[in-house]
Scaffold this motif. Structure first.
Motif, PDB file in Angstrom:
ATOM      1  N   ALA A   1      72.344 -44.950   0.771  1.00 21.55           N
ATOM      2  CA  ALA A   1      71.561 -45.618   1.814  1.00 21.55           C
ATOM      3  C   ALA A   1      70.256 -46.164   1.245  1.00 21.55           C
ATOM      4  N   ASP A   2      69.663 -45.430   0.323  1.00 26.75           N
ATOM      5  CA  ASP A   2      68.387 -45.852  -0.262  1.00 26.75           C
ATOM      6  C   ASP A   2      68.528 -47.096  -1.135  1.00 26.75           C
ATOM      7  N   LEU A   3      69.745 -47.461  -1.497  1.00 23.93           N
ATOM      8  CA  LEU A   3      69.970 -48.730  -2.211  1.00 23.93           C
ATOM      9  C   LEU A   3      69.954 -49.923  -1.262  1.00 23.93           C
ATOM     10  N   GLY A   4      69.960 -49.655   0.049  1.00 20.68           N
ATOM     11  CA  GLY A   4      69.949 -50.746   1.016  1.00 20.68           C
ATOM     12  C   GLY A   4      71.328 -51.123   1.523  1.00 20.68           C
ATOM     13  N   VAL A   5      72.253 -50.181   1.503  1.00 19.16           N
ATOM     14  CA  VAL A   5      73.576 -50.396   2.113  1.00 19.16           C
ATOM     15  C   VAL A   5      73.799 -49.315   3.177  1.00 19.16           C
ATOM     16  N   ASP A   6      74.675 -49.633   4.137  1.00 19.08           N
ATOM     17  CA  ASP A   6      75.133 -48.602   5.062  1.00 19.08           C
ATOM     18  C   ASP A   6      76.115 -47.690   4.336  1.00 19.08           C
ATOM     19  N   VAL A   7      76.225 -46.476   4.810  1.00 17.87           N
ATOM     20  CA  VAL A   7      77.307 -45.604   4.355  1.00 17.87           C
ATOM     21  C   VAL A   7      78.180 -45.274   5.560  1.00 17.87           C
ATOM     22  N   GLN A   8      79.458 -45.190   5.300  1.00 19.39           N
ATOM     23  CA  GLN A   8      80.417 -44.853   6.351  1.00 19.39           C
ATOM     24  C   GLN A   8      81.342 -43.781   5.795  1.00 19.39           C
ATOM     25  N   ILE A   9      81.635 -42.793   6.601  1.00 20.54           N
ATOM     26  CA  ILE A   9      82.629 -41.776   6.236  1.00 20.54           C
ATOM     27  C   ILE A   9      83.951 -42.328   6.753  1.00 20.54           C
ATOM     28  N   THR A  10      84.860 -42.656   5.830  1.00 22.24           N
ATOM     29  CA  THR A  10      85.941 -43.578   6.197  1.00 22.24           C
ATOM     30  C   THR A  10      87.315 -42.955   6.376  1.00 22.24           C
ATOM     31  N   GLU A  11      87.582 -41.782   5.795  1.00 18.26           N
ATOM     32  CA  GLU A  11      88.949 -41.232   5.869  1.00 18.26           C
ATOM     33  C   GLU A  11      88.912 -39.712   5.984  1.00 18.26           C
ATOM     34  N   LEU A  12      88.012 -39.216   6.803  1.00 18.38           N
ATOM     35  CA  LEU A  12      87.745 -37.778   6.822  1.00 18.38           C
ATOM     36  C   LEU A  12      88.971 -36.961   7.245  1.00 18.38           C
ATOM     37  N   ASP A  13      89.304 -35.978   6.433  1.00 24.59           N
ATOM     38  CA  ASP A  13      90.223 -34.903   6.819  1.00 24.59           C
ATOM     39  C   ASP A  13      89.874 -33.697   5.962  1.00 24.59           C
ATOM     40  N   ILE A  14      90.028 -32.501   6.522  1.00 22.07           N
ATOM     41  CA  ILE A  14      89.580 -31.279   5.843  1.00 22.07           C
ATOM     42  C   ILE A  14      90.615 -30.173   6.073  1.00 22.07           C
ATOM     43  N   SER A  15      91.150 -29.645   4.982  1.00 18.79           N
ATOM     44  CA  SER A  15      92.088 -28.530   5.072  1.00 18.79           C
ATOM     45  C   SER A  15      91.343 -27.211   4.907  1.00 18.79           C
ATOM     46  N   GLY A  16      92.006 -26.120   5.231  1.00 23.20           N
ATOM     47  CA  GLY A  16      91.494 -24.794   4.889  1.00 23.20           C
ATOM     48  C   GLY A  16      90.879 -24.031   6.043  1.00 23.20           C
ATOM     49  N   SER A  17      90.597 -22.758   5.777  1.00 18.56           N
ATOM     50  CA  SER A  17      90.183 -21.839   6.835  1.00 18.56           C
ATOM     51  C   SER A  17      88.753 -22.107   7.312  1.00 18.56           C
ATOM     52  N   ASN A  18      87.961 -22.801   6.515  1.00 16.24           N
ATOM     53  CA  ASN A  18      86.588 -23.134   6.927  1.00 16.24           C
ATOM     54  C   ASN A  18      86.510 -24.524   7.569  1.00 16.24           C
ATOM     55  N   GLN A  19      87.686 -25.033   7.952  1.00 16.52           N
ATOM     56  CA  GLN A  19      87.768 -26.406   8.438  1.00 16.52           C
ATOM     57  C   GLN A  19      86.740 -26.744   9.511  1.00 16.52           C
ATOM     58  N   ALA A  20      86.662 -25.923  10.542  1.00 16.72           N
ATOM     59  CA  ALA A  20      85.815 -26.283  11.680  1.00 16.72           C
ATOM     60  C   ALA A  20      84.350 -26.393  11.255  1.00 16.72           C
ATOM     61  N   ASN A  21      83.875 -25.401  10.490  1.00 11.68           N
ATOM     62  CA  ASN A  21      82.484 -25.449  10.019  1.00 11.68           C
ATOM     63  C   ASN A  21      82.243 -26.651   9.126  1.00 11.68           C
ATOM     64  N   ALA A  22      83.217 -26.958   8.287  1.00 15.44           N
ATOM     65  CA  ALA A  22      83.047 -28.083   7.369  1.00 15.44           C
ATOM     66  C   ALA A  22      82.996 -29.408   8.131  1.00 15.44           C
ATOM     67  N   PHE A  23      83.823 -29.561   9.157  1.00 14.51           N
ATOM     68  CA  PHE A  23      83.735 -30.775   9.984  1.00 14.51           C
ATOM     69  C   PHE A  23      82.353 -30.888  10.618  1.00 14.51           C
ATOM     70  N   GLY A  24      81.817 -29.747  11.073  1.00 13.84           N
ATOM     71  CA  GLY A  24      80.483 -29.772  11.652  1.00 13.84           C
ATOM     72  C   GLY A  24      79.439 -30.174  10.628  1.00 13.84           C
ATOM     73  N   ALA A  25      79.553 -29.639   9.421  1.00 18.56           N
ATOM     74  CA  ALA A  25      78.563 -29.936   8.380  1.00 18.56           C
ATOM     75  C   ALA A  25      78.605 -31.414   7.979  1.00 18.56           C
ATOM     76  N   VAL A  26      79.812 -31.958   7.856  1.00 11.84           N
ATOM     77  CA  VAL A  26      79.923 -33.385   7.504  1.00 11.84           C
ATOM     78  C   VAL A  26      79.290 -34.246   8.597  1.00 11.84           C
ATOM     79  N   THR A  27      79.555 -33.907   9.837  1.00 17.39           N
ATOM     80  CA  THR A  27      79.006 -34.696  10.946  1.00 17.39           C
ATOM     81  C   THR A  27      77.485 -34.603  10.971  1.00 17.39           C
ATOM     82  N   ARG A  28      76.955 -33.405  10.765  1.00 17.88           N
ATOM     83  CA  ARG A  28      75.487 -33.249  10.748  1.00 17.88           C
ATOM     84  C   ARG A  28      74.868 -34.028   9.584  1.00 17.88           C
ATOM     85  N   ALA A  29      75.548 -34.046   8.447  1.00 11.96           N
ATOM     86  CA  ALA A  29      75.028 -34.803   7.303  1.00 11.96           C
ATOM     87  C   ALA A  29      74.937 -36.285   7.639  1.00 11.96           C
TER      88      ALA A  29
END
Ligand code: G3I
Length: 300
Positions: A222-250
């Protein structure tokens, strides 16, 4: 807000999903799509093999089906992907040198022209960097036409559809590593030389966790002057729910992180067979990960 799209819209972001044209007759699928998401990416239907099965003969039937469903329901469309070393039609796989370059740039021009004015963001070039520690380009037939093939593609896309945001999209670029730094250096160079680029897609095919420097990585692009987009999110594993939350908060913490797209709706729609990496069960029920994402979007 009570849906992903509406919750994301509160901060001017979008929340999208990959869509497969052959599922648009599945009422469970379409109900979730129409209710929850305000952005759509064609999972396969706008790729080179689908759109130009024979050289100079274009087929937009399935891509248009997805596009029209999205636009008729008030959703944005991410175009995916104009040039990629995979899912090339057989005729292009057999080309090289200036003949391939000419065919590739013509493909960009034709497809971006067909969809002109209707695409929010295009993945102009997908997955052109090598995995591992080199930070360099991936070897491919496109790369062998000359290192400038990526900028030529971006210039052609800008000329064909001046209002679409033009993105470079890749995977294993979630944290600060050699591959993401190689892309970072390319984007910095493009900005310095006036090559048109507006956004970087961080695919985010993850297992269990996002890297601890995920947000810092989004921020440095972002600091280079472009937008960033999370484009193909998927998360496997037992920590899935927390990890989805962390990605969204980021994403929410980075002003120029303008949207999140998950790579499918139900676990049974995922390309990661048996990994259940998405937000809805096979029967269409919301998973714990869904609630974490919704809460993070609503927290602003
Ligand atoms: O369309 C044919 C069908 O006619 C045939 O009967 C069937 C039999 O195998 O195959 C169908 O094509 C498949 C296509 O998906 C549509 O379902 C291909 O074999 C299959 O390889 C293709 O997989 C797609 C993959 O990209 C191709 O590389 C996945 O659906 C799609 O989710 C995946 O998406 C990619 C992104 O574009 C880029 N980033 C990585 C991501 C995951 O690999």
């Amino acid at each position: 807000a009570t849906t992903l799209g509406a919750a994301a819209a509160q901060s001017g972001r979008n929340f999208g999903t990959a869509v497969a044209a052959q599922k648009l007759g599945d009422s469970t699928y379409v109900n979730i799509l129409n209710t929850e998401f305000n952005s759509v990416t064609a999972e396969n239907e706008m790729k080179w093999d689908a759109t130009e099965p024979n050289r100079g003969q274009f087929n937009y039937t399935s891509g248009d089906r997805i596009l029209n469903h999205a636009l008729n329901n008030g959703k944005q469309v991410r175009g995916h992907a104009l040039l990629w070393h995979q899912q090339q039609p057989r005729w292009a796989q057999g080309l090289s040198g200036s003949d391939l370059r000419q065919a590739a740039i013509n493909h960009v021009t034709q497809v971006a022209t067909h969809y002109r004015g209707k695409i929010h963001s295009w993945d102009v070039v997908n997955e052109a960097f090598a995995d591992g520690g080199s930070g360099g380009r991936r070897d491919s037939n496109l790369q062998r036409t000359g290192n400038d093939w990526i900028e030529a593609a971006f210039r052609a896309a800008r000329a064909a559809d001046p209002n679409a945001k033009l993105c470079y999209n890749d995977y294993n670029t979630d944290g600060i590593n050699a591959k993401s730094t190689g892309i970072y250096n390319m984007v910095r160079d493009f900005k310095a030389r006036g090559v048109p680029i507006d956004c970087v897609g961080i695919q985010s095919h993850l297992s269990n966790n996002a890297p601890s420097d995920y947000q810092a990585n989004l921020q440095r692009f972002a600091d280079l002057g472009v937008d960033v987009q999370i484009t193909e999110l998927d998360i496997s594993g037992s920590n899935q729910a927390n990890a989805f939350g962390a990605v969204t908060r980021a994403c929410m913490a980075v002003a120029r992180c303008t949207g999140i797209t998950v790579w499918g709706i139900r676990d049974t729609d995922s390309w990661r067979t048996g990994e259940n990496p998405l937000l809805f069960t096979g029967s269409g029920a919301k998973k714990p990960a869904y609630n974490q994402v919704l809460d993070a979007l609503n927290a602003g």
